[in-house]
Design a protein around this motif. Sequence first.
Motif, mmCIF file in Angstrom:
data_model
loop_
_atom_site.group_PDB
_atom_site.id
_atom_site.type_symbol
_atom_site.label_atom_id
_atom_site.label_comp_id
_atom_site.label_asym_id
_atom_site.label_seq_id
_atom_site.Cartn_x
_atom_site.Cartn_y
_atom_site.Cartn_z
ATOM 1 N N HIS A 158 0.841 -1.199 0.000
ATOM 2 C CA HIS A 158 0.000 0.000 0.000
ATOM 3 C C HIS A 158 0.878 1.252 0.000
ATOM 4 N N GLU A 159 0.465 2.222 -0.794
ATOM 5 C CA GLU A 159 1.198 3.484 -0.900
ATOM 6 C C GLU A 159 0.202 4.603 -1.175
ATOM 7 N N PRO A 160 0.229 5.682 -0.384
ATOM 8 C CA PRO A 160 -0.638 6.820 -0.704
ATOM 9 C C PRO A 160 -0.057 7.600 -1.887
ATOM 10 N N VAL A 161 -0.808 7.645 -2.975
ATOM 11 C CA VAL A 161 -0.345 8.311 -4.198
ATOM 12 C C VAL A 161 -1.452 9.241 -4.666
ATOM 13 N N GLY A 162 -1.160 10.539 -4.670
ATOM 14 C CA GLY A 162 -2.128 11.509 -5.162
ATOM 15 C C GLY A 162 -3.459 11.459 -4.431
ATOM 16 N N GLY A 163 -3.425 11.242 -3.117
ATOM 17 C CA GLY A 163 -4.646 11.219 -2.329
ATOM 18 C C GLY A 163 -5.417 9.905 -2.386
ATOM 19 N N ARG A 164 -4.868 8.896 -3.063
ATOM 20 C CA ARG A 164 -5.521 7.575 -3.156
ATOM 21 C C ARG A 164 -4.613 6.512 -2.571
ATOM 22 N N ASN A 165 -5.227 5.506 -2.003
ATOM 23 C CA ASN A 165 -4.461 4.346 -1.565
ATOM 24 C C ASN A 165 -4.244 3.458 -2.788
ATOM 25 N N GLU A 166 -3.011 3.283 -3.180
ATOM 26 C CA GLU A 166 -2.664 2.452 -4.331
ATOM 27 C C GLU A 166 -1.845 1.262 -3.861
ATOM 28 N N ILE A 167 -1.765 0.247 -4.698
ATOM 29 C CA ILE A 167 -0.837 -0.860 -4.480
ATOM 30 C C ILE A 167 0.323 -0.617 -5.437
ATOM 31 N N SER A 168 1.505 -0.531 -4.865
ATOM 32 C CA SER A 168 2.690 -0.142 -5.612
ATOM 33 C C SER A 168 3.706 -1.275 -5.665
ATOM 34 N N LEU A 169 4.332 -1.429 -6.824
ATOM 35 C CA LEU A 169 5.432 -2.371 -7.000
ATOM 36 C C LEU A 169 6.722 -1.683 -6.599
ATOM 37 N N GLY A 170 7.541 -2.354 -5.809
ATOM 38 C CA GLY A 170 8.843 -1.817 -5.436
ATOM 39 C C GLY A 170 9.888 -2.910 -5.459
ATOM 40 N N TYR A 171 11.144 -2.529 -5.709
ATOM 41 C CA TYR A 171 12.226 -3.513 -5.767
ATOM 42 C C TYR A 171 13.563 -2.834 -5.480
ATOM 43 N N ARG A 172 14.444 -3.583 -4.852
ATOM 44 C CA ARG A 172 15.823 -3.166 -4.586
ATOM 45 C C ARG A 172 16.670 -4.429 -4.604
ATOM 46 N N LEU A 173 17.748 -4.385 -5.344
ATOM 47 C CA LEU A 173 18.691 -5.509 -5.363
ATOM 48 C C LEU A 173 20.080 -5.029 -4.970
ATOM 49 N N ALA A 174 20.864 -5.934 -4.404
ATOM 50 C CA ALA A 174 22.256 -5.634 -4.080
ATOM 51 C C ALA A 174 22.974 -5.195 -5.351
ATOM 52 N N LYS A 175 23.885 -4.269 -5.201
ATOM 53 C CA LYS A 175 24.605 -3.698 -6.342
ATOM 54 C C LYS A 175 25.284 -4.782 -7.185
ATOM 55 N N GLN A 176 25.786 -5.838 -6.549
ATOM 56 C CA GLN A 176 26.464 -6.921 -7.277
ATOM 57 C C GLN A 176 25.512 -7.667 -8.216
ATOM 58 N N GLN A 177 24.208 -7.496 -8.020
ATOM 59 C CA GLN A 177 23.212 -8.216 -8.829
ATOM 60 C C GLN A 177 22.677 -7.377 -9.986
ATOM 61 N N TRP A 178 23.095 -6.130 -10.082
ATOM 62 C CA TRP A 178 22.596 -5.244 -11.129
ATOM 63 C C TRP A 178 23.076 -5.706 -12.509
ATOM 64 N N GLY A 179 22.264 -5.428 -13.512
ATOM 65 C CA GLY A 179 22.654 -5.685 -14.899
ATOM 66 C C GLY A 179 22.522 -7.131 -15.336
ATOM 67 N N LYS A 180 21.865 -7.974 -14.569
ATOM 68 C CA LYS A 180 21.719 -9.397 -14.892
ATOM 69 C C LYS A 180 20.285 -9.767 -15.262
ATOM 70 N N GLY A 181 19.381 -8.781 -15.255
ATOM 71 C CA GLY A 181 17.979 -9.068 -15.549
ATOM 72 C C GLY A 181 17.204 -9.614 -14.361
ATOM 73 N N LEU A 182 17.804 -9.623 -13.192
ATOM 74 C CA LEU A 182 17.149 -10.201 -12.014
ATOM 75 C C LEU A 182 16.000 -9.339 -11.500
ATOM 76 N N ALA A 183 16.148 -8.015 -11.563
ATOM 77 C CA ALA A 183 15.054 -7.143 -11.117
ATOM 78 C C ALA A 183 13.829 -7.350 -11.999
ATOM 79 N N THR A 184 14.035 -7.490 -13.291
ATOM 80 C CA THR A 184 12.918 -7.741 -14.204
ATOM 81 C C THR A 184 12.261 -9.082 -13.894
ATOM 82 N N GLU A 185 13.070 -10.093 -13.668
ATOM 83 C CA GLU A 185 12.557 -11.427 -13.349
ATOM 84 C C GLU A 185 11.752 -11.406 -12.046
ATOM 85 N N ALA A 186 12.277 -10.725 -11.032
ATOM 86 C CA ALA A 186 11.572 -10.637 -9.749
ATOM 87 C C ALA A 186 10.288 -9.822 -9.885
ATOM 88 N N ALA A 187 10.348 -8.708 -10.616
ATOM 89 C CA ALA A 187 9.164 -7.860 -10.797
ATOM 90 C C ALA A 187 8.068 -8.599 -11.546
#
Length: 178
Positions: A82-111
């Motif tokens: 849940h995230e308040p966005v523009g006065g509405r309660n929305e469901i938001s996608l979020g992601y963070r990966l360790a720097k060593q994992q960047w550039g491998k397509g893992l964030a896309t796969e997880a998302a």
Amino acid sequence: MPIYQTQRLGLRHLSLDDLPALNCILSDPEVMRFSIRGVCDEQATRRFIEGSLLSYARDGFGPWAVVANNTAELLGFCGIGHEPVGGRNEISLGYRLAKQQWGKGLATEAAEGALNLAFTRFELPRIVCLVEPENRASLRVAEKVGFQQFSDISFHRRPVRCYRMTRHDWLGTHPARG
């Protein structure tokens, strides 16, 4: 135990056992450069995990641990909440990966895994994804997983692109998953 698996990753509930590994990730200034929270110390990481546990109990979903299938190593998190966005309660996608994992397509796969859970298991009507325009890597992830429509808004006094995707959009582009 994974609640969702891809070819290389598993998504599972975070636990307080993840605190040391997740804190290493969330305390990295490069990883947190575009985070409204900023760099996290151990106490802030603990609050994040505790908030995730409350979200699982309340909603059944939240930010999930992203782990490597072959080693069970914690690589970061990806999920919906849940995230308040523009006065509405929305469901938001979020992601963070360790720097060593960047550039491998893992964030896309997880998302993709998180969105599939959101739209098929939880049958949510829509998901938003908030990305600062300078965060080119996250913009690519959002667009690769199917976010197309966006509006430019202010979120916590920062300019962001607010992408939106409906369950209908997802099922139309991922019919085998519906």
